[in-house]
Design an enzyme around this catalytic site. Sequence first.
Site, PDB file in Angstrom:
ATOM      1  N   ASP A   1       0.829  -1.209   0.000  1.00  0.00           N
ATOM      2  CA  ASP A   1       0.000   0.000   0.000  1.00  0.00           C
ATOM      3  C   ASP A   1       0.868   1.265   0.000  1.00  0.00           C
ATOM      4  O   ASP A   1       1.960   1.267   0.558  1.00  0.00           O
ATOM      5  CB  ASP A   1      -0.908  -0.018   1.243  1.00  0.00           C
ATOM      6  CG  ASP A   1      -2.084   0.927   1.093  1.00  0.00           C
ATOM      7  OD1 ASP A   1      -2.286   1.481  -0.013  1.00  0.00           O
ATOM      8  OD2 ASP A   1      -2.803   1.135   2.087  1.00  0.00           O
TER       9      ASP A   1
ATOM     10  N   GLY B   1       0.183   5.399  -4.480  1.00  0.00           N
ATOM     11  CA  GLY B   1      -0.399   6.680  -4.898  1.00  0.00           C
ATOM     12  C   GLY B   1       0.185   7.830  -4.091  1.00  0.00           C
ATOM     13  O   GLY B   1       0.590   8.856  -4.652  1.00  0.00           O
TER      14      GLY B   1
ATOM     15  N   TRP C   1       2.997   7.915  -2.491  1.00  0.00           N
ATOM     16  CA  TRP C   1       4.427   8.064  -2.810  1.00  0.00           C
ATOM     17  C   TRP C   1       4.594   8.986  -4.023  1.00  0.00           C
ATOM     18  O   TRP C   1       5.444   9.873  -4.033  1.00  0.00           O
ATOM     19  CB  TRP C   1       5.016   6.681  -3.097  1.00  0.00           C
ATOM     20  CG  TRP C   1       6.487   6.656  -3.356  1.00  0.00           C
ATOM     21  CD1 TRP C   1       7.479   6.480  -2.439  1.00  0.00           C
ATOM     22  CD2 TRP C   1       7.129   6.802  -4.636  1.00  0.00           C
ATOM     23  NE1 TRP C   1       8.702   6.508  -3.064  1.00  0.00           N
ATOM     24  CE2 TRP C   1       8.517   6.709  -4.407  1.00  0.00           C
ATOM     25  CE3 TRP C   1       6.671   7.003  -5.935  1.00  0.00           C
ATOM     26  CZ2 TRP C   1       9.456   6.800  -5.438  1.00  0.00           C
ATOM     27  CZ3 TRP C   1       7.599   7.109  -6.967  1.00  0.00           C
ATOM     28  CH2 TRP C   1       8.977   7.004  -6.708  1.00  0.00           C
TER      29      TRP C   1
ATOM     30  N   ASN D   1     -10.643  -2.792  -6.079  1.00  0.00           N
ATOM     31  CA  ASN D   1      -9.841  -1.934  -6.969  1.00  0.00           C
ATOM     32  C   ASN D   1     -10.476  -1.743  -8.352  1.00  0.00           C
ATOM     33  O   ASN D   1     -10.113  -0.818  -9.084  1.00  0.00           O
ATOM     34  CB  ASN D   1      -8.422  -2.490  -7.155  1.00  0.00           C
ATOM     35  CG  ASN D   1      -7.523  -2.285  -5.957  1.00  0.00           C
ATOM     36  OD1 ASN D   1      -6.582  -3.037  -5.737  1.00  0.00           O
ATOM     37  ND2 ASN D   1      -7.793  -1.258  -5.160  1.00  0.00           N
TER      38      ASN D   1
ATOM     39  N   ARG E   1      -5.252  -2.060   8.877  1.00  0.00           N
ATOM     40  CA  ARG E   1      -6.392  -2.951   8.630  1.00  0.00           C
ATOM     41  C   ARG E   1      -5.999  -3.989   7.584  1.00  0.00           C
ATOM     42  O   ARG E   1      -4.962  -3.836   6.931  1.00  0.00           O
ATOM     43  CB  ARG E   1      -7.615  -2.147   8.159  1.00  0.00           C
ATOM     44  CG  ARG E   1      -7.321  -1.244   6.999  1.00  0.00           C
ATOM     45  CD  ARG E   1      -8.541  -0.427   6.564  1.00  0.00           C
ATOM     46  NE  ARG E   1      -8.171   0.439   5.467  1.00  0.00           N
ATOM     47  CZ  ARG E   1      -7.723   1.689   5.610  1.00  0.00           C
ATOM     48  NH1 ARG E   1      -7.638   2.237   6.824  1.00  0.00           N
ATOM     49  NH2 ARG E   1      -7.381   2.404   4.566  1.00  0.00           N
ATOM     50  N   ILE E   2      -6.843  -5.027   7.419  1.00  0.00           N
ATOM     51  CA  ILE E   2      -6.462  -6.075   6.460  1.00  0.00           C
ATOM     52  C   ILE E   2      -7.225  -5.975   5.134  1.00  0.00           C
ATOM     53  O   ILE E   2      -6.896  -6.689   4.189  1.00  0.00           O
ATOM     54  CB  ILE E   2      -6.543  -7.504   7.057  1.00  0.00           C
ATOM     55  CG1 ILE E   2      -7.971  -7.900   7.427  1.00  0.00           C
ATOM     56  CG2 ILE E   2      -5.603  -7.645   8.241  1.00  0.00           C
ATOM     57  CD1 ILE E   2      -8.098  -9.420   7.717  1.00  0.00           C
TER      58      ILE E   2
HETATM   59  C1  FPP Z   1      -1.835   0.231  -3.356  1.00  0.00           C
HETATM   60  O1  FPP Z   1      -1.377   1.533  -3.509  1.00  0.00           O
HETATM   61  C2  FPP Z   1      -1.370  -0.645  -4.410  1.00  0.00           C
HETATM   62  C3  FPP Z   1      -2.139  -1.206  -5.383  1.00  0.00           C
HETATM   63  C4  FPP Z   1      -3.592  -0.984  -5.462  1.00  0.00           C
HETATM   64  C5  FPP Z   1      -1.604  -2.060  -6.431  1.00  0.00           C
HETATM   65  C6  FPP Z   1      -0.320  -2.784  -6.152  1.00  0.00           C
HETATM   66  C7  FPP Z   1       0.425  -2.860  -7.422  1.00  0.00           C
HETATM   67  C8  FPP Z   1       1.771  -2.840  -7.558  1.00  0.00           C
HETATM   68  C9  FPP Z   1       2.672  -2.853  -6.415  1.00  0.00           C
HETATM   69  C10 FPP Z   1       2.446  -2.778  -8.886  1.00  0.00           C
HETATM   70  C11 FPP Z   1       2.177  -3.868  -9.854  1.00  0.00           C
HETATM   71  C12 FPP Z   1       2.073  -5.234  -9.291  1.00  0.00           C
HETATM   72  C13 FPP Z   1       2.819  -6.294  -9.705  1.00  0.00           C
HETATM   73  C14 FPP Z   1       2.567  -7.631  -9.128  1.00  0.00           C
HETATM   74  C15 FPP Z   1       3.893  -6.158 -10.677  1.00  0.00           C
HETATM   75  P1  FPP Z   1      -2.446   2.707  -3.605  1.00  0.00           P
HETATM   76  O2  FPP Z   1      -2.566   3.108  -5.020  1.00  0.00           O
HETATM   77  O3  FPP Z   1      -3.729   2.317  -2.953  1.00  0.00           O
HETATM   78  O4  FPP Z   1      -1.718   3.818  -2.770  1.00  0.00           O
HETATM   79  P2  FPP Z   1      -2.412   5.001  -1.958  1.00  0.00           P
HETATM   80  O5  FPP Z   1      -3.166   4.373  -0.831  1.00  0.00           O
HETATM   81  O6  FPP Z   1      -1.254   5.809  -1.490  1.00  0.00           O
HETATM   82  O7  FPP Z   1      -3.297   5.746  -2.917  1.00  0.00           O
END
Ligand code: FPP
Length: 255
Positions: free
Chosen positions: A26, A29, A31, A74, A200-201
């Site tokens: 997590d 976004g 970052w 998502n 949270r999970i």
């Molecule tokens: C959460 O960050 C992350 C995701 C919804 C997707 C995870 C995907 C990757 C790590 C990259 C691609 C995956 C693979 C297996 C190559 P967020 O966007 O919810 O972050 P935020 O909470 O800061 O908005």
Amino acid sequence: MSEQEQSPTLPFPAERLPRHVAVIMDGNGRWAKRRGWRRVRGHEEGAESVRVVVRTCRRLGIPYLTLYAFSEENWARPQAEIAALMKLLERFLRRERDEMLERGIRLNAIGSIERLPASTLALLRQVMADTAAGEHMTLTLALSYGGRQEIARAARRLCQEVAAGALRPEEVDERAVAERLDTAGLPDPDLLIRTSGELRISNFLPWQLAYAEFYFTDTLWPDFREAELIQALASYAARERRFGKTSEQIAGEET
Ligand code: FPP
């Protein structure tokens, strides 16, 4: 990665490593946003963390790693972000296939993967088939995954089997449920890591995490690399897992 590559030095005995690590990746976004960049840039950097964490777990000899790559929820994200995530997943599969084969890593997936775009699903199935004989590590990607949905699917299967006369209601126990989850055949995770400070999970492996140790860190996923992983593993190694028993009972079992 060459065969000669050294395993990272651990600040604890290797026997205290978890067998199965599960990760909620997590903070991609946030970052990117902190740098004034598009969210997708955070996912790209997050994909690099995936590479690092997979390699490090493999080098340490951790046999099971499960990553929450895309949740059922998502699908509600903007179409452009979903498309970018699918492209990143495809790129990861193309780039890592040979190394997975070389390093004995079996790729596995859990979730409603049939909802993935056809090209992504075809590639995923291809790489899973290609790496099926991998014996050293199972990398499971949770894709279009939701834990409650998974449990509901298992319940439906049990009902169908009972209705068909293939199973008696008295035979429905924990094992029968576990055998019908997407994770059938995998041990339960020992350690759950969640990055980015959320506590949270989020519908990730609710059945399977019943006895897992949790590790939460404020580090955002794109910054979660080898040193952060070792820190999480060290935290796990320092804990005593009792599974409902007393400390004295556990000490007796160890001697
Ligand atoms: C959460 O960050 C992350 C995701 C919804 C997707 C995870 C995907 C990757 C790590 C990259 C691609 C995956 C693979 C297996 C190559 P967020 O966007 O919810 O972050 P935020 O909470 O800061 O908005």
